[in-house]
Design a protein around this motif. Structure first.
Motif, mmCIF file in Angstrom:
data_model
loop_
_atom_site.group_PDB
_atom_site.id
_atom_site.type_symbol
_atom_site.label_atom_id
_atom_site.label_comp_id
_atom_site.label_asym_id
_atom_site.label_seq_id
_atom_site.Cartn_x
_atom_site.Cartn_y
_atom_site.Cartn_z
ATOM 1 N N TYR A 37 0.820 -1.222 0.000
ATOM 2 C CA TYR A 37 0.000 0.000 0.000
ATOM 3 C C TYR A 37 0.845 1.260 0.000
ATOM 4 O O TYR A 37 0.493 2.254 -0.645
ATOM 5 N N ARG A 38 1.963 1.227 0.696
ATOM 6 C CA ARG A 38 2.824 2.417 0.742
ATOM 7 C C ARG A 38 3.517 2.680 -0.586
ATOM 8 O O ARG A 38 4.105 3.746 -0.781
ATOM 9 N N ASN A 39 3.425 1.704 -1.500
ATOM 10 C CA ASN A 39 4.025 1.883 -2.825
ATOM 11 C C ASN A 39 2.990 1.856 -3.955
ATOM 12 O O ASN A 39 3.343 1.668 -5.115
ATOM 13 N N GLY A 40 1.725 2.028 -3.597
ATOM 14 C CA GLY A 40 0.687 2.106 -4.620
ATOM 15 C C GLY A 40 0.284 0.772 -5.210
ATOM 16 O O GLY A 40 -0.135 0.695 -6.365
ATOM 17 N N ILE A 41 0.387 -0.282 -4.424
ATOM 18 C CA ILE A 41 0.111 -1.652 -4.880
ATOM 19 C C ILE A 41 -0.964 -2.250 -3.979
ATOM 20 O O ILE A 41 -1.000 -1.962 -2.779
ATOM 21 N N PHE A 42 -1.835 -3.074 -4.534
ATOM 22 C CA PHE A 42 -2.852 -3.730 -3.705
ATOM 23 C C PHE A 42 -3.126 -5.136 -4.241
ATOM 24 O O PHE A 42 -2.946 -5.410 -5.426
ATOM 25 N N PRO A 43 -3.580 -6.047 -3.360
ATOM 26 C CA PRO A 43 -3.912 -7.403 -3.800
ATOM 27 C C PRO A 43 -5.350 -7.480 -4.290
ATOM 28 O O PRO A 43 -6.241 -6.855 -3.727
ATOM 29 N N TRP A 44 -5.570 -8.274 -5.326
ATOM 30 C CA TRP A 44 -6.935 -8.507 -5.830
ATOM 31 C C TRP A 44 -6.900 -9.767 -6.685
ATOM 32 O O TRP A 44 -6.183 -9.828 -7.680
ATOM 33 N N GLY A 140 -24.961 -1.357 6.199
ATOM 34 C CA GLY A 140 -24.004 -0.931 5.182
ATOM 35 C C GLY A 140 -22.676 -0.584 5.821
ATOM 36 O O GLY A 140 -22.568 -0.457 7.047
ATOM 37 N N GLY A 141 -21.662 -0.461 4.991
ATOM 38 C CA GLY A 141 -20.365 -0.088 5.522
ATOM 39 C C GLY A 141 -19.255 -0.282 4.517
ATOM 40 O O GLY A 141 -19.484 -0.721 3.383
ATOM 41 N N LEU A 142 -18.059 0.054 4.943
ATOM 42 C CA LEU A 142 -16.871 -0.113 4.104
ATOM 43 C C LEU A 142 -15.658 -0.237 5.008
ATOM 44 O O LEU A 142 -15.711 0.058 6.193
ATOM 45 N N TYR A 143 -14.550 -0.701 4.410
ATOM 46 C CA TYR A 143 -13.293 -0.771 5.161
ATOM 47 C C TYR A 143 -12.143 -0.472 4.215
ATOM 48 O O TYR A 143 -12.279 -0.528 2.982
ATOM 49 N N GLY A 144 -11.002 -0.148 4.804
ATOM 50 C CA GLY A 144 -9.828 0.125 3.995
ATOM 51 C C GLY A 144 -8.598 0.294 4.868
ATOM 52 O O GLY A 144 -8.648 0.135 6.095
ATOM 53 N N VAL A 145 -7.492 0.617 4.225
ATOM 54 C CA VAL A 145 -6.197 0.770 4.884
ATOM 55 C C VAL A 145 -5.878 2.255 5.009
ATOM 56 O O VAL A 145 -5.955 2.997 4.030
ATOM 57 N N ASP A 146 -5.520 2.666 6.206
ATOM 58 C CA ASP A 146 -5.281 4.078 6.509
ATOM 59 C C ASP A 146 -3.785 4.353 6.560
ATOM 60 O O ASP A 146 -3.088 3.870 7.457
ATOM 61 N N LEU A 147 -3.299 5.139 5.594
ATOM 62 C CA LEU A 147 -1.872 5.474 5.545
ATOM 63 C C LEU A 147 -1.564 6.828 6.178
ATOM 64 O O LEU A 147 -0.437 7.298 6.107
ATOM 65 N N GLY A 148 -2.569 7.457 6.772
ATOM 66 C CA GLY A 148 -2.332 8.721 7.471
ATOM 67 C C GLY A 148 -2.633 9.952 6.651
ATOM 68 O O GLY A 148 -3.138 10.943 7.172
ATOM 69 N N HIS A 149 -2.345 9.923 5.351
ATOM 70 C CA HIS A 149 -2.661 11.040 4.456
ATOM 71 C C HIS A 149 -3.438 10.557 3.231
ATOM 72 O O HIS A 149 -4.026 11.359 2.508
ATOM 73 N N VAL A 150 -3.433 9.262 3.023
ATOM 74 C CA VAL A 150 -4.217 8.619 1.960
ATOM 75 C C VAL A 150 -4.959 7.438 2.595
ATOM 76 O O VAL A 150 -4.348 6.649 3.325
ATOM 77 N N PHE A 151 -6.258 7.353 2.318
ATOM 78 C CA PHE A 151 -7.049 6.213 2.783
ATOM 79 C C PHE A 151 -7.331 5.330 1.581
ATOM 80 O O PHE A 151 -7.900 5.787 0.586
ATOM 81 N N CYS A 152 -6.935 4.061 1.660
ATOM 82 C CA CYS A 152 -7.087 3.127 0.549
ATOM 83 C C CYS A 152 -8.342 2.285 0.768
ATOM 84 O O CYS A 152 -8.332 1.331 1.548
ATOM 85 N N GLY A 153 -9.430 2.659 0.117
ATOM 86 C CA GLY A 153 -10.676 1.934 0.258
ATOM 87 C C GLY A 153 -10.572 0.552 -0.359
ATOM 88 O O GLY A 153 -9.995 0.376 -1.431
#
Length: 211
Positions: A37-44, A140-153
């Motif tokens: 996530y800190r490098n702009g990558i995510f699993p899918w 309803g709801g959502l979750y994601g990863v919080d990087l402090g200045h960018v939230f990755c939904g």
């Protein structure tokens, strides 16, 4: 395409395929997820596939400071049909995201390993949830990863009409109040576009991520 080993490493995002696939394999350890996530990558990936790591050439985002709530959603908020909380039931939210039926989609990419890893991130304060309640029920709801200045939904769900919209807007307003630079929505879809997300280039996204 790069095949990952046990080494904690990702290739440069510029080496991703045209579709955005950067690497295959590895694991879903907390350390690897954070590096991703800190490098702009995510699993899918699908349940029956190896882990696929993505860094698409275009990134779907919202800029919280520029976001304008649509008139229809403002009307919904004013009707006070829902109650919204943050981080009150992360595990229930990720489970609902796993189990909800989605049109045109068979199965889920939210495997038990995903749930275990992201729940661990949540316990570390690095993965967060928004819950939407109606008459005491989680609808309803959502979750994601919080990087402090960018939230990755990561994912959202809705059991009644408009519940996920309420979660989305509540998150954006929260991010705006706390001066986040971006809400990362990852890949384009029509629903996200309706909610006000738009695409920027990977290069632009990475610059914001690294700033």
């Amino acid at each position: 395409m790069y095949f990952l080993t046990k080494e904690l490493y990702f290739p440069p995002v510029e080496e991703a395929s045209y579709e955005g696939i950067l690497a295959v394999g590895g694991d879903l350890s907390v350390e690897r997820l954070l590096l991703a996530y800190r490098n702009g990558i995510f699993p899918w990936f699908n349940e029956d596939e190896p882990i696929l790591w993505w860094s698409p050439p275009e990134r779907m985002v919202v800029v919280p400071q520029l976001y304008k709530v649509s008139k229809s959603i403002r009307n919904l908020l004013n009707r006070k049909l829902f109650d919204v909380t943050f981080n009150q039931d992360f595990e229930a939210v990720i489970r609902q995201c796993q189990q909800i039926e989605r049109q045109g989609q068979e199965g889920t990419w939210i495997t038990e390993a995903i749930i275990e890893s992201y729940t661990q991130l949540h316990k570390m304060g690095l993965a967060k949830s928004v819950e939407v309640w109606q008459n005491g029920d989680l609808v309803g709801g959502l979750y994601g990863v919080d990087l402090g200045h960018v939230f990755c939904g990561e994912s959202m769900f809705s059991k009644v009409s408009n519940a996920s919209k309420i979660a989305f807007v509540a998150l954006v307003q929260h991010l705006k109040e706390h001066n986040y630079k971006l809400l990362d929505c990852q890949l384009h879809n029509d629903y996200l576009e309706q909610l006000g997300a738009f695409e920027i280039s990977r290069d632009t996204f990475i610059k914001v991520l690294k700033s």
